[in-house]
Design a protein around this motif. Structure first.
Motif, PDB file in Angstrom:
ATOM      1  N   LEU A  55       0.837  -1.198   0.000  1.00  0.00           N
ATOM      2  CA  LEU A  55       0.000   0.000   0.000  1.00  0.00           C
ATOM      3  C   LEU A  55       0.872   1.247   0.000  1.00  0.00           C
ATOM      4  N   ASN A  56       0.405   2.269  -0.663  1.00  0.00           N
ATOM      5  CA  ASN A  56       1.137   3.532  -0.756  1.00  0.00           C
ATOM      6  C   ASN A  56       0.944   4.323   0.549  1.00  0.00           C
ATOM      7  N   THR A  57       2.040   4.558   1.259  1.00  0.00           N
ATOM      8  CA  THR A  57       1.938   5.257   2.539  1.00  0.00           C
ATOM      9  C   THR A  57       1.526   6.720   2.385  1.00  0.00           C
ATOM     10  N   SER A  58       1.724   7.304   1.214  1.00  0.00           N
ATOM     11  CA  SER A  58       1.333   8.700   1.003  1.00  0.00           C
ATOM     12  C   SER A  58      -0.179   8.870   1.109  1.00  0.00           C
ATOM     13  N   VAL A  59      -0.919   7.830   0.741  1.00  0.00           N
ATOM     14  CA  VAL A  59      -2.377   7.888   0.879  1.00  0.00           C
ATOM     15  C   VAL A  59      -2.745   7.997   2.356  1.00  0.00           C
ATOM     16  N   PHE A  60      -2.049   7.246   3.200  1.00  0.00           N
ATOM     17  CA  PHE A  60      -2.337   7.293   4.632  1.00  0.00           C
ATOM     18  C   PHE A  60      -1.891   8.624   5.238  1.00  0.00           C
ATOM     19  N   SER A  61      -0.852   9.214   4.664  1.00  0.00           N
ATOM     20  CA  SER A  61      -0.447  10.545   5.119  1.00  0.00           C
ATOM     21  C   SER A  61      -1.548  11.554   4.839  1.00  0.00           C
ATOM     22  N   LEU A  62      -2.138  11.468   3.659  1.00  0.00           N
ATOM     23  CA  LEU A  62      -3.231  12.366   3.293  1.00  0.00           C
ATOM     24  C   LEU A  62      -4.453  12.126   4.180  1.00  0.00           C
ATOM     25  N   LEU A  63      -4.772  10.843   4.406  1.00  0.00           N
ATOM     26  CA  LEU A  63      -5.900  10.527   5.281  1.00  0.00           C
ATOM     27  C   LEU A  63      -5.638  11.011   6.710  1.00  0.00           C
ATOM     28  N   GLY A  64      -4.379  10.928   7.136  1.00  0.00           N
ATOM     29  CA  GLY A  64      -4.029  11.405   8.461  1.00  0.00           C
ATOM     30  C   GLY A  64      -4.248  12.899   8.612  1.00  0.00           C
ATOM     31  N   VAL A  65      -3.945  13.658   7.556  1.00  0.00           N
ATOM     32  CA  VAL A  65      -4.177  15.105   7.592  1.00  0.00           C
ATOM     33  C   VAL A  65      -5.670  15.399   7.702  1.00  0.00           C
ATOM     34  N   ILE A  66      -6.466  14.683   6.903  1.00  0.00           N
ATOM     35  CA  ILE A  66      -7.923  14.876   6.951  1.00  0.00           C
ATOM     36  C   ILE A  66      -8.461  14.523   8.336  1.00  0.00           C
ATOM     37  N   SER A  68      -6.844  14.550  11.136  1.00  0.00           N
ATOM     38  CA  SER A  68      -6.373  15.550  12.101  1.00  0.00           C
ATOM     39  C   SER A  68      -7.259  16.786  12.093  1.00  0.00           C
ATOM     40  N   ILE A  69      -7.680  17.209  10.901  1.00  0.00           N
ATOM     41  CA  ILE A  69      -8.571  18.374  10.805  1.00  0.00           C
ATOM     42  C   ILE A  69      -9.896  18.100  11.509  1.00  0.00           C
ATOM     43  N   LEU A  70     -10.439  16.898  11.297  1.00  0.00           N
ATOM     44  CA  LEU A  70     -11.695  16.527  11.948  1.00  0.00           C
ATOM     45  C   LEU A  70     -11.529  16.477  13.470  1.00  0.00           C
ATOM     46  N   LEU A  71     -10.391  15.961  13.924  1.00  0.00           N
ATOM     47  CA  LEU A  71     -10.159  15.870  15.360  1.00  0.00           C
ATOM     48  C   LEU A  71      -9.983  17.248  15.987  1.00  0.00           C
ATOM     49  N   VAL A  72      -9.350  18.162  15.260  1.00  0.00           N
ATOM     50  CA  VAL A  72      -9.203  19.531  15.765  1.00  0.00           C
ATOM     51  C   VAL A  72     -10.568  20.167  15.959  1.00  0.00           C
ATOM     52  N   PHE A  73     -11.445  19.995  14.975  1.00  0.00           N
ATOM     53  CA  PHE A  73     -12.805  20.528  15.107  1.00  0.00           C
ATOM     54  C   PHE A  73     -13.519  19.881  16.288  1.00  0.00           C
ATOM     55  N   ARG A  74     -13.346  18.572  16.451  1.00  0.00           N
ATOM     56  CA  ARG A  74     -13.998  17.842  17.528  1.00  0.00           C
ATOM     57  C   ARG A  74     -13.512  18.347  18.895  1.00  0.00           C
ATOM     58  N   THR A  75     -12.202  18.504  19.023  1.00  0.00           N
ATOM     59  CA  THR A  75     -11.636  18.944  20.291  1.00  0.00           C
ATOM     60  C   THR A  75     -12.024  20.389  20.605  1.00  0.00           C
ATOM     61  N   PHE A 249      -2.088   5.333  16.756  1.00  0.00           N
ATOM     62  CA  PHE A 249      -3.444   5.128  17.255  1.00  0.00           C
ATOM     63  C   PHE A 249      -3.623   5.797  18.615  1.00  0.00           C
ATOM     64  N   PHE A 250      -2.573   5.757  19.451  1.00  0.00           N
ATOM     65  CA  PHE A 250      -2.610   6.426  20.751  1.00  0.00           C
ATOM     66  C   PHE A 250      -2.880   7.923  20.586  1.00  0.00           C
ATOM     67  N   ALA A 251      -2.204   8.545  19.608  1.00  0.00           N
ATOM     68  CA  ALA A 251      -2.374   9.980  19.383  1.00  0.00           C
ATOM     69  C   ALA A 251      -3.788  10.306  18.904  1.00  0.00           C
ATOM     70  N   LEU A 252      -4.280   9.527  17.930  1.00  0.00           N
ATOM     71  CA  LEU A 252      -5.591   9.815  17.352  1.00  0.00           C
ATOM     72  C   LEU A 252      -6.720   9.516  18.339  1.00  0.00           C
ATOM     73  N   LEU A 253      -6.673   8.336  18.952  1.00  0.00           N
ATOM     74  CA  LEU A 253      -7.738   7.964  19.878  1.00  0.00           C
ATOM     75  C   LEU A 253      -7.709   8.836  21.125  1.00  0.00           C
ATOM     76  N   GLY A 254      -6.505   9.223  21.573  1.00  0.00           N
ATOM     77  CA  GLY A 254      -6.396  10.061  22.757  1.00  0.00           C
ATOM     78  C   GLY A 254      -7.094  11.394  22.586  1.00  0.00           C
ATOM     79  N   VAL A 255      -6.876  12.031  21.440  1.00  0.00           N
ATOM     80  CA  VAL A 255      -7.527  13.314  21.189  1.00  0.00           C
ATOM     81  C   VAL A 255      -9.042  13.150  21.156  1.00  0.00           C
ATOM     82  N   GLU A 256      -9.515  12.068  20.523  1.00  0.00           N
ATOM     83  CA  GLU A 256     -10.962  11.836  20.418  1.00  0.00           C
ATOM     84  C   GLU A 256     -11.585  11.590  21.792  1.00  0.00           C
ATOM     85  N   LEU A 257     -10.977  10.742  22.601  1.00  0.00           N
ATOM     86  CA  LEU A 257     -11.577  10.407  23.892  1.00  0.00           C
ATOM     87  C   LEU A 257     -11.443  11.537  24.905  1.00  0.00           C
TER      88      LEU A 257
END
Length: 308
Positions: A55-66, A68-75, A249-257
């Motif tokens: 799998l192309n890791t650049s796709v996951f980098s792009l998804l990670g940015v998206i 992150s934006i959603l998590l910023v709005f959520r927080t 996953f720790f970083a993403l889930l931590g911000v959400e919870l």
């Protein structure tokens, strides 16, 4: 709520993480993702399946940015609710002091009964409000309750609202009996109205969480990202993909919870507002103004830790 001194002890502050129920949930989920990532990576490495999951890791980098934006709005949305609740309780502190000062100044010095009545009911309004925003008012926490009060409160679904009614009825009675003049009545009525305004604002925060569809979508996005991440990392990082997947996953889930925890700021989670302590601070302030003393009832600081 966890009390700490800002910038006092870096590693000392970190020990508070072990007291947080949210952090326990995060670590349990991270361990599960670690087990899952280990199974995926070991299977791919041992069976030499890397060429099938390139799998192309650049796709996951792009998804990670998206994400992150959603998590910023959520927080930000969750913190706005937390800060709005803090401002409302700050206003409650100020307005109850003003109300007590008005009562103390407008009524004759020898009228101790009205001072005792107002001190008791203003204090009970705040204590009842703190518990009303949790699981309902606990009558045993209210002060100086007569048997008549207790029987009346037991029949009410909204105790703070009824206490506010009792306060206003006593002020209206004083106005009718010409204990206070028209100007004083208008001024003190505005202070009483602020109690109900704050009550309504807190109920709005409590009863209007983040839209369900948005919250669920974000959880699905994080879960899917975490499950696919080991497949994207394994060909590049091999077995190191396991701790990397856990850390991301720790970083993403931590911000959400953490956002989910402060979304309802009136509970007993580690980061919720100390509304019970604020209510009892108001009680002490009001009795100092009206009777130059602290109320007889003593109380230890409320523990804002969820037991697990």
């Amino acid at each position: 709520m966890i009390y700490y001194k800002t910038n006092d002890n870096w590693f000392g502050d970190l020990r508070h993480l072990a007291k947080s129920w949210t952090m326990v949930r995060i670590m349990r989920s991270v361990l599960l993702i670690g087990v899952y990532a280990a199974v995926v990576c070991l299977t791919i490495e041992w069976l030499n399946l890397g060429r099938y999951v390139d799998l192309n890791t650049s796709v996951f980098s792009l998804l990670g940015v998206i994400l992150s934006i959603l998590l910023v709005f959520r927080t930000n949305s969750a913190y706005d609710r937390w800060w709005e609740a803090r401002k409302q309780w700050g206003a409650l502190v100020n307005n109850t002091r003003n109300l007590a000062i008005y009562v103390h100044s407008m009524f004759p010095q020898d009228n101790t009964a009205i001072r005792r009545y107002m001190g008791k009911h203003i204090s009970n309004f705040c204590i009842a409000l703190a518990e009303h925003l949790r699981d309902g008012t606990k009558l045993e926490q209210l002060i100086y309750l007569s048997e008549e009060d207790r029987k009346a409160y037991e029949t009410k679904a909204h105790v703070p609202n009824y206490i506010a009614l009792q306060i206003f009825q006593r002020l209206a009675e004083a106005h009718r009996n010409q204990e206070i003049n028209e100007g004083d009545y208008i001024n003190i009525k505005a202070q009483h109205q602020s109690l109900l305004d704050i009550l309504g604002a807190c109920e709005r925060i409590k009863k209007t969480p983040i839209p369900f569809s948005y919250a669920v979508y974000l959880k699905i996005f994080i879960t899917a990202y975490a499950f696919l991440l080991p497949f994207a990392l394994v060909n590049t990082f091999h077995l190191m993909s396991i701790p990397l997947s856990m850390f991301i996953f720790f970083a993403l889930l931590g911000v959400e919870l953490l956002g989910e925890e402060i979304e309802d700021p009136f509970g007993l989670d580690c980061n919720d507002l100390p509304t019970g302590d604020i209510a009892h601070t108001i009680k002490g302030n009001v009795f100092e103004i009206l009777e130059s003393r602290h109320p007889v009832e003593s109380r230890e600081r409320e523990l804002y830790e969820k037991v697990f």
